[in-house]
Design a protein around this motif. Structure first.
Motif, PDB file in Angstrom:
ATOM      1  N   VAL A 115       0.843  -1.196   0.000  1.00  0.00           N
ATOM      2  CA  VAL A 115       0.000   0.000   0.000  1.00  0.00           C
ATOM      3  C   VAL A 115       0.882   1.252   0.000  1.00  0.00           C
ATOM      4  CG1 VAL A 115      -1.769   1.300   1.248  1.00  0.00           C
ATOM      5  CG2 VAL A 115      -1.848  -1.212   1.216  1.00  0.00           C
ATOM      6  N   THR A 116       0.624   2.111  -0.975  1.00  0.00           N
ATOM      7  CA  THR A 116       1.335   3.379  -1.091  1.00  0.00           C
ATOM      8  C   THR A 116       0.308   4.486  -1.260  1.00  0.00           C
ATOM      9  OG1 THR A 116       3.154   2.268  -2.250  1.00  0.00           O
ATOM     10  CG2 THR A 116       3.044   4.646  -2.458  1.00  0.00           C
ATOM     11  N   THR A 117       0.527   5.599  -0.583  1.00  0.00           N
ATOM     12  CA  THR A 117      -0.335   6.764  -0.780  1.00  0.00           C
ATOM     13  C   THR A 117       0.497   7.865  -1.419  1.00  0.00           C
ATOM     14  OG1 THR A 117       0.079   7.652   1.439  1.00  0.00           O
ATOM     15  CG2 THR A 117      -1.800   6.170   1.189  1.00  0.00           C
TER      16      THR A 117
ATOM     17  N   LEU B  64      -9.003   1.715 -10.388  1.00  0.00           N
ATOM     18  CA  LEU B  64      -8.547   1.636 -11.773  1.00  0.00           C
ATOM     19  C   LEU B  64      -7.261   0.826 -11.864  1.00  0.00           C
ATOM     20  CD1 LEU B  64      -8.933   5.455 -12.485  1.00  0.00           C
ATOM     21  CD2 LEU B  64     -10.559   3.679 -13.125  1.00  0.00           C
ATOM     22  N   THR B  65      -7.014   0.281 -13.023  1.00  0.00           N
ATOM     23  CA  THR B  65      -5.738  -0.381 -13.248  1.00  0.00           C
ATOM     24  C   THR B  65      -4.706   0.672 -13.656  1.00  0.00           C
ATOM     25  OG1 THR B  65      -6.139  -0.774 -15.597  1.00  0.00           O
ATOM     26  CG2 THR B  65      -6.883  -2.503 -14.053  1.00  0.00           C
ATOM     27  N   PRO B  66      -3.440   0.420 -13.374  1.00  0.00           N
ATOM     28  CA  PRO B  66      -2.410   1.342 -13.866  1.00  0.00           C
ATOM     29  C   PRO B  66      -2.461   1.489 -15.390  1.00  0.00           C
ATOM     30  CG  PRO B  66      -1.485  -0.094 -12.186  1.00  0.00           C
ATOM     31  CD  PRO B  66      -2.866  -0.609 -12.493  1.00  0.00           C
ATOM     32  N   ALA B  67      -2.792   0.417 -16.099  1.00  0.00           N
ATOM     33  CA  ALA B  67      -2.884   0.482 -17.568  1.00  0.00           C
ATOM     34  C   ALA B  67      -3.975   1.448 -18.011  1.00  0.00           C
ATOM     35  CB  ALA B  67      -3.136  -0.909 -18.148  1.00  0.00           C
ATOM     36  N   LYS B  68      -5.099   1.458 -17.322  1.00  0.00           N
ATOM     37  CA  LYS B  68      -6.196   2.388 -17.653  1.00  0.00           C
ATOM     38  C   LYS B  68      -5.724   3.831 -17.492  1.00  0.00           C
ATOM     39  CE  LYS B  68     -10.729   3.688 -17.709  1.00  0.00           C
ATOM     40  NZ  LYS B  68     -11.689   3.395 -18.731  1.00  0.00           N
TER      41      LYS B  68
ATOM     42  N   ALA C  34       4.299   6.708 -11.710  1.00  0.00           N
ATOM     43  CA  ALA C  34       5.699   6.429 -11.361  1.00  0.00           C
ATOM     44  C   ALA C  34       5.787   5.454 -10.182  1.00  0.00           C
ATOM     45  CB  ALA C  34       6.418   7.726 -11.020  1.00  0.00           C
ATOM     46  N   LYS C  35       4.833   5.524  -9.282  1.00  0.00           N
ATOM     47  CA  LYS C  35       4.826   4.624  -8.104  1.00  0.00           C
ATOM     48  C   LYS C  35       4.287   3.238  -8.435  1.00  0.00           C
ATOM     49  CE  LYS C  35       6.086   7.648  -4.897  1.00  0.00           C
ATOM     50  NZ  LYS C  35       7.214   7.476  -3.996  1.00  0.00           N
ATOM     51  N   THR C  36       3.648   3.083  -9.595  1.00  0.00           N
ATOM     52  CA  THR C  36       3.129   1.753  -9.958  1.00  0.00           C
ATOM     53  C   THR C  36       4.155   0.940 -10.730  1.00  0.00           C
ATOM     54  OG1 THR C  36       2.162   2.463 -12.080  1.00  0.00           O
ATOM     55  CG2 THR C  36       0.761   2.639 -10.103  1.00  0.00           C
ATOM     56  N   GLU C  37       5.243   1.571 -11.147  1.00  0.00           N
ATOM     57  CA  GLU C  37       6.243   0.878 -11.975  1.00  0.00           C
ATOM     58  C   GLU C  37       7.228   0.103 -11.134  1.00  0.00           C
ATOM     59  OE1 GLU C  37       7.745   4.129 -14.304  1.00  0.00           O
ATOM     60  OE2 GLU C  37       5.981   4.123 -15.593  1.00  0.00           O
TER      61      GLU C  37
END
Length: 178
Positions: free
Chosen positions: A37-39, A78-82, A175-178
Motif C-alpha cells: 500500500v502506497t499513498t 482503476l488499473t495502472p494500464a487504464k 511512477a509509483k506503480t512501476e
C-alpha cells in the motif's frame, strides 16, 4: 495472481472536509489484507496489491472507508494500464507547459455522445474538453476551480462517480506503480 490497482477518492482532505489521515488509511488497509500500500499526496491516491478482482477491491475498500473511518465518498478503482492509456491519449498538451493545469476526470461509467450533448445543451463552457467514454480530458484556461465541467458537476448532471486529477499528479501515481 496479484493485481495492482490505483484507488482514487473524491473530495478527501480538500478544504477541511472529509479528513482522512493517509497513514491511518495505509495501516488499516495493510491490516485488512491489502499489500504494498502506497499513498501519494494527501488527496486520496492509493496504490495497492491484492488477490481480489477490481470489483471486489472496490467493495472492500468502500466498506473499510465507511466502517472504520465513517466516510462515504466516491471511490474509483482503476488499473495502472487504464490510467497510463488515459494519460497517453491526453489531447491538450499543447495548451500549457504546466501539467498541474491539465486535467483528466475519471468516471465510473461511460457517457454516450447523445447523453453528453443532451445534458449540456444551453450551457456555456469556457474550458476546452474532450469526452472519451468514461474519461473527460479538460483544459480549464481560467483554472480548474472555475471550470464548470468539474467532478461535482459531472456527478450531479450525469449521476456518475467522478474524480479529477491533474496530469502532474497522474504522472506521480504512475511512477509509483512501476
Amino acid at each position: 495472481m496479484k493485481n495492482t490497482f490505483v484507488v482514487l477518492l473524491k473530495g478527501v482532505n480538500v478544504g477541511g472536509h472529509n479528513k482522512l489521515k493517509m497513514a491511518d488509511l495505509k495501516s488499516t488497509l495493510l491490516i485488512k489484507g491489502f499489500e504494498n500500500v502506497t499513498t501519494i499526496i494527501q488527496s486520496g491516491n492509493i496504490i495497492l496489491t491484492t488477490d481480489l478482482s477490481l470489483h471486489e477491491t472496490h467493495q472492500k475498500f468502500t466498506s473499510i472507508l465507511e466502517k472504520k473511518f465513517d466516510l462515504s465518498v466516491p471511490v474509483l478503482v482503476l488499473t495502472p494500464a487504464k490510467i497510463k492509456n488515459a494519460l497517453d491519449a491526453f489531447p491538450f498538451f499543447d495548451k500549457s507547459d504546466d501539467e498541474s493545469k491539465l486535467h483528466i476526470t475519471f468516471m465510473d461509467r461511460k457517457l454516450s455522445e447523445s447523453e453528453w450533448n443532451g445534458k449540456l445543451d444551453n450551457i456555456s463552457l469556457k474550458e476546452t474538453y474532450q469526452l472519451k467514454e468514461d474519461i473527460l480530458y479538460i483544459y480549464p484556461s481560467e483554472g480548474y476551480h472555475k471550470a464548470k465541467l468539474n467532478a461535482t458537476f459531472l456527478a450531479n448532471k450525469f449521476k456518475v462517480n467522478a474524480t479529477n486529477r491533474n496530469v502532474k499528479t497522474i504522472r506521480k501515481i504512475l511512477a509509483k506503480t512501476e
